[in-house]
Design a protein around this motif. Structure first.
Motif, mmCIF file in Angstrom:
data_model
loop_
_atom_site.group_PDB
_atom_site.id
_atom_site.type_symbol
_atom_site.label_atom_id
_atom_site.label_comp_id
_atom_site.label_asym_id
_atom_site.label_seq_id
_atom_site.Cartn_x
_atom_site.Cartn_y
_atom_site.Cartn_z
ATOM 1 N N LEU A 143 1.952 27.458 26.667
ATOM 2 C CA LEU A 143 1.677 28.493 27.728
ATOM 3 C C LEU A 143 1.605 29.877 27.283
ATOM 4 O O LEU A 143 2.221 30.260 26.427
ATOM 5 N N SER A 144 1.140 30.399 28.283
ATOM 6 C CA SER A 144 1.035 32.152 28.163
ATOM 7 C C SER A 144 2.437 32.598 28.239
ATOM 8 O O SER A 144 3.254 32.047 28.902
ATOM 9 N N GLY A 145 2.636 33.861 28.062
ATOM 10 C CA GLY A 145 3.943 34.631 28.192
ATOM 11 C C GLY A 145 4.067 34.677 29.856
ATOM 12 O O GLY A 145 5.234 34.490 30.156
ATOM 13 N N GLY A 146 3.125 34.848 30.671
ATOM 14 C CA GLY A 146 3.256 34.878 32.124
ATOM 15 C C GLY A 146 3.545 33.685 32.622
ATOM 16 O O GLY A 146 4.336 33.299 33.413
ATOM 17 N N GLU A 147 2.723 32.539 32.042
ATOM 18 C CA GLU A 147 3.124 30.979 32.500
ATOM 19 C C GLU A 147 4.648 30.726 32.045
ATOM 20 O O GLU A 147 5.259 29.850 32.919
ATOM 21 N N ARG A 148 5.056 31.314 31.152
ATOM 22 C CA ARG A 148 6.350 30.851 30.708
ATOM 23 C C ARG A 148 7.247 31.399 31.588
ATOM 24 O O ARG A 148 8.402 30.780 32.065
ATOM 25 N N ASP A 167 16.916 39.821 34.855
ATOM 26 C CA ASP A 167 17.212 40.881 33.861
ATOM 27 C C ASP A 167 15.813 41.454 33.115
ATOM 28 O O ASP A 167 15.285 40.604 32.321
ATOM 29 N N GLU A 168 15.214 42.429 34.027
ATOM 30 C CA GLU A 168 14.003 42.767 33.425
ATOM 31 C C GLU A 168 12.863 41.684 33.153
ATOM 32 O O GLU A 168 12.428 41.733 31.712
ATOM 33 N N PRO A 169 12.539 40.975 33.984
ATOM 34 C CA PRO A 169 11.769 39.751 33.822
ATOM 35 C C PRO A 169 10.259 39.946 33.447
ATOM 36 O O PRO A 169 9.710 39.064 33.007
ATOM 37 N N THR A 170 9.862 41.273 33.638
ATOM 38 C CA THR A 170 8.365 41.532 33.220
ATOM 39 C C THR A 170 8.501 42.355 31.851
ATOM 40 O O THR A 170 7.368 42.888 31.477
ATOM 41 N N ALA A 171 9.532 42.487 31.089
ATOM 42 C CA ALA A 171 9.588 43.313 30.014
ATOM 43 C C ALA A 171 8.639 42.976 28.916
ATOM 44 O O ALA A 171 8.019 44.156 28.082
ATOM 45 N N SER A 172 8.548 41.832 28.808
ATOM 46 C CA SER A 172 7.597 41.364 27.561
ATOM 47 C C SER A 172 6.058 41.135 28.057
ATOM 48 O O SER A 172 5.362 40.849 27.193
ATOM 49 N N LEU A 173 5.646 41.475 29.201
ATOM 50 C CA LEU A 173 4.526 41.157 29.770
ATOM 51 C C LEU A 173 3.677 42.377 29.859
ATOM 52 O O LEU A 173 4.364 43.588 29.861
ATOM 53 N N ASP A 174 2.410 42.479 29.622
ATOM 54 C CA ASP A 174 1.582 43.718 30.058
ATOM 55 C C ASP A 174 1.722 43.907 31.513
ATOM 56 O O ASP A 174 2.106 43.327 32.339
ATOM 57 N N ALA A 175 1.259 45.189 31.990
ATOM 58 C CA ALA A 175 1.543 45.550 33.219
ATOM 59 C C ALA A 175 0.908 44.770 34.396
ATOM 60 O O ALA A 175 1.447 44.882 35.350
ATOM 61 N N SER A 176 -0.391 44.337 34.158
ATOM 62 C CA SER A 176 -0.898 43.584 35.157
ATOM 63 C C SER A 176 -0.182 42.183 35.422
ATOM 64 O O SER A 176 -0.019 41.823 36.471
ATOM 65 N N MET A 182 6.505 39.682 38.891
ATOM 66 C CA MET A 182 7.483 40.636 40.010
ATOM 67 C C MET A 182 7.018 40.182 41.299
ATOM 68 O O MET A 182 8.267 39.999 42.139
ATOM 69 N N LYS A 183 5.832 40.432 41.656
ATOM 70 C CA LYS A 183 5.531 39.884 43.159
ATOM 71 C C LYS A 183 5.972 38.601 43.390
ATOM 72 O O LYS A 183 6.365 38.078 44.562
#
Length: 228
Positions: A143-148, A167-176, A182-183
């Motif tokens: 799985l990709s980071g976003g999929e995980r 807890d900062e659920p998107t910190a390890s992902l790129d902006a897109s 987050m949405k």
């Protein structure tokens, strides 16, 4: 479905003295509300999240989950309350390497002794809801980071929680990808009527009901248009 934090105080040892991380902090989040919590590093965001998730007992103050006083409960009852009412979305997905996406989500029901045919169907449905229709049997390495993180969100929703803390659920992902995740989290929380607290260093990413900052250990509600 709500969470109330009232007059929360948390201190930690600091040499021969103590340092106050949370100083009479209070916050109420109602059904379907999403509150974005921000503040500088070391301001106490993660501490507040841990108190809200019943992972840390405050020195004083009250935490109520759906009207139940968690602060007065013993450790066993707090653990049960957390298992039955709180979903946690971690910064890193913390998935088990050997389990498939479906099994990661089913694990919530297994821990609660509720893993049956209906629970398995719910796990699969949640994964489909977060866009993983074709990835039910994929393991984390596939799985990709976003999929995980999508698996992470499905897992947090599996137990039909009253409260979600993230807890900062998107910190390890790129902006897109971060904006997409987050949405997804906010949309699912609102659809499920879950009171949601999101710690973030990018509050502009969160379509929150309210934006709160930590200042000197207390909580200050701000309009995002005025927050820098």
């Amino acid at each position: 479905m709500s969470i109330e934090l009232d007059d929360i105080v948390v201190t930690v040892p600091d040499g021969d003295q103590t340092r106050t991380l949370l100083d009479h902090a209070s916050l109420v989040i109602g059904r379907g509300e999403v509150v974005a919590l921000s503040g500088p590093s070391g301001s106490g965001k993660s501490t507040l999240l841990a108190v809200a998730a019943l992972l840390l007992r405050a020195d004083r103050g009250t935490v109520r989950i759906d009207g139940v006083d968690a602060h007065a409960a013993n450790d066993r009852d707090r653990t049960l309350l957390r298992q039955q009412h709180i979903g946690v979305v971690y910064q890193n997905a913390n998935l088990f390497p050997s389990l498939t996406a479906r099994q990661q989500v089913e694990l919530v029901a297994h821990v609660r002794g509720e893993l049956d045919h209906h629970a398995r169907e719910r796990a699969a449905d949640l994964l489909r809801t977060v866009g993983l229709d074709s990835r039910l049997d994929a393991r984390p390495a596939e799985l990709s980071g976003g999929e995980r993180q999508r698996v992470n969100i499905a897992r947090a929703l599996m137990g039909r929680p009253s409260v979600i803390v993230a807890d900062e659920p998107t910190a390890s992902l790129d902006a897109s990808r971060g904006e997409q995740i987050m949405k997804l989290l906010v949309d699912r929380a609102r659809e499920s009527g879950v009171a949601t607290l999101v710690v973030t260093h990018l509050p502009e990413q969160v379509a929150a009901t309210r934006h709160v900052t930590i200042e000197h250990g207390g909580l200050v509600e701000r309009d995002w248009s005025d927050a820098a």
